[in-house]
Design an enzyme around this catalytic site. Structure first.
Site, PDB file in Angstrom:
ATOM      1  CG  HIS A  82      30.511  29.074  20.330  1.00  0.00           C
ATOM      2  ND1 HIS A  82      31.735  29.508  19.888  1.00  0.00           N
ATOM      3  CD2 HIS A  82      30.384  29.554  21.588  1.00  0.00           C
ATOM      4  CE1 HIS A  82      32.315  30.230  20.825  1.00  0.00           C
ATOM      5  NE2 HIS A  82      31.520  30.272  21.868  1.00  0.00           N
ATOM      6  CG  ASP A 161      33.834  40.040  20.299  1.00  0.00           C
ATOM      7  OD1 ASP A 161      33.277  40.291  21.381  1.00  0.00           O
ATOM      8  OD2 ASP A 161      34.580  39.066  20.129  1.00  0.00           O
ATOM      9  NE  ARG A 168      32.939  42.096  27.869  1.00  0.00           N
ATOM     10  CZ  ARG A 168      32.644  40.891  27.361  1.00  0.00           C
ATOM     11  NH1 ARG A 168      32.767  40.669  26.058  1.00  0.00           N
ATOM     12  NH2 ARG A 168      32.222  39.936  28.126  1.00  0.00           N
ATOM     13  CB  SER A 183      31.313  38.710  23.153  1.00  0.00           C
ATOM     14  OG  SER A 183      32.534  38.135  22.835  1.00  0.00           O
ATOM     15  CE  LYS A 187      33.586  35.935  19.564  1.00  0.00           C
ATOM     16  NZ  LYS A 187      34.424  36.061  20.716  1.00  0.00           N
TER      17      LYS A 187
END
Ligand code: URA
Length: 435
Positions: A82, A161, A168, A183, A187
């Site tokens: 990621h 999320d 947010r 967050s 995922k």
């Protein structure tokens, strides 16, 4: 239990229990707790922070709020990658087939781009015919068969999320390390990988502007991974200037193919090899990163990595001939040069400004419903350390029409270049590893 008591407890710096966090997340998803209370709690977290235990509990509650993927039927250690988001960051296109060529299965869900950063799914979709929506069975079968599949994130991964992020975004509570870390990790955990390699970007074009903040975010995410039994390593890499030379979907696919061919820009090749070598170690294929690197270099020089990319493109309906003939990728009709207004050494190229200029040309989305033009983008001719004379080429814009948008992008790209009379020290490509 009452939301107001939980908000007050956090406001005065208390540590929330797993039950209290679970209560908030359940209420967020089913609507039992109103947005204003969730937002007040998020603001309290921004000021008071969260312990590692609370952050892990929040991550798991969000990961389990929707669909979760069970990859256990696929043999081997599944390693996900990621990136926290960057400009010109096409490393997934390189790393996924490269590590698969070395034996690490990649079953990956990726996102679309928004704002100045691009997304892997949009880049892949610029390959003619490429499909990023596969059924669960086809996704699994493809990973079993060729070792790599990349699809768009399913709509119901970590819905908590999605809701919390939307709140947010409009309540100035994005910039909180425990909230960002949970967050991202919620995922990744829901997507089912056994191990996770994080590329935490730092610099002008990244969320985390300083290496120190990036290291804090990396440490928070690695701590979550370890608490929930997913081995996690974070590489902190530079995003003070775009990675590689191209920004824009088809242009980035072209550059990724060049790296897989053993060509391409050195910075992109180096960051990709560092990320991939940690993935081989996490996947148990190599004992250390030096051994991993040798395997990766062989996969590139033997052509195996490029063949894996072609097999991956074929399996997802795309045209594999793009690996041999780059002109089969979408081509913009016009090229507009950006020349330097003065002489000097290139000291830096503001990544965010370049990302926004590419978005103006149509390569990215300002809002999630915008259409993308796969062919357009920017190719940087001059990079930091280079000397340019007045009138020399800084960059080329690939555009649909030589119009106001192109003119505005020319101005922005020129302004994004910082020039100086002395060459200056190059910024490091890598700022550290957290494991
Ligand atoms: N990316 C995410 O997925 N979540 C955040 O909170 C910030 C960036």
């Amino acid at each position: 239990m009452r939301a107001v008591d939980i908000i007050r407890k956090k406001r005065f710096g208390g540590e929330l229990t797993e039950q209290e966090i679970g209560f908030l997340i359940k209420g967020l998803v089913d609507g039992a707790i109103p947005d204003y209370q969730i937002s007040a709690w998020a603001m309290a977290v921004c000021y008071m922070g969260m312990t590692d235990k609370e952050t892990a509990a929040l991550t798991l509650a969000m990961a389990n709020s929707g669909d979760t993927v069970d990859l256990s039927s696929i043999a081997g250690v599944k390693v996900d990658k990621h990136s926290t988001g960057g400009v010109g960051d096409k490393t997934t296109l390189i790393v996924a087939p490269l590590v698969a060529a070395c034996g690490v299965p990649v079953a990956k869900m990726s996102g679309r781009g928004l704002g100045h950063t691009g997304g892997t799914i949009d880049k892949l979709e610029s390959i003619p015919g490429f499909r990023t929506e596969l059924s669960r069975d086809d996704f699994f079968a493809q990973v079993e068969d060729i070792g790599v599949a990349v699809i768009g994130q399913s709509g119901n991964i970590a819905p908590a999320d999605k809701k919390l992020y939307a709140l947010r975004d409009v309540t100035a509570t994005v910039e909180s390390i425990p909230l960002i870390a949970s967050s991202v990790m919620s995922k990744k955990i829901a997507a089912g990988a056994d191990a996770i390699l994080l590329d935490v970007k730092t610099g002008d074009g990244a969320f985390m502007k300083t290496p120190e903040d990036a290291a804090k975010l990396a440490a928070a995410m690695v701590a979550i991974g370890n608490q929930v039994g997913r081995q996690t390593v974070a590489v902190i890499s530079d995003m003070d200037q775009p990675l590689g030379r191209t920004i824009g979907n088809a242009l980035e696919v072209r550059e990724a193919i060049e790296v897989l061919r053993g060509e391409g820009p050195e910075d992109l090749r180096e960051v990709s090899l560092v990320l991939a070598s940690h993935m081989l170690v996490l996947g148990g294929i190599a004992g250390d990163t030096d051994a991993a690197r040798r395997m990766l270099e062989t996969a590139i020089s033997s052509g195996e990595a490029l063949r894996k990319f072609a097999a991956f493109v074929t399996a997802q309906g795309g045209d594999p001939a793009v690996t041999e003939d780059l002109s089969r990728l979408p081509q913009a009709p016009l090229r507009v040069p950006v020349s330097s207004a003065e002489a000097g050494y290139v000291l830096g190229i503001e990544a965010e400004a370049i990302g926004l200029a590419a978005m103006t040309l149509g390569a990215g989305r300002a809002t999630k419903d915008d259409e993308i033009d796969y062919a357009v983008g920017i190719e940087l001719a001059a990079k930091p350390g280079d000397f340019v004379r007045e009138g020399d080429l800084l960059a080329t814009l690939y555009v649909r029409a030589d119009d106001m948008r192109a003119e505005s992008a020319v101005q922005s790209v020129r302004a994004a270049y910082r020039l100086g009379v002395e060459q200056g020290e190059p910024r490091p490509l890598l700022h550290g590893i957290v494991q």
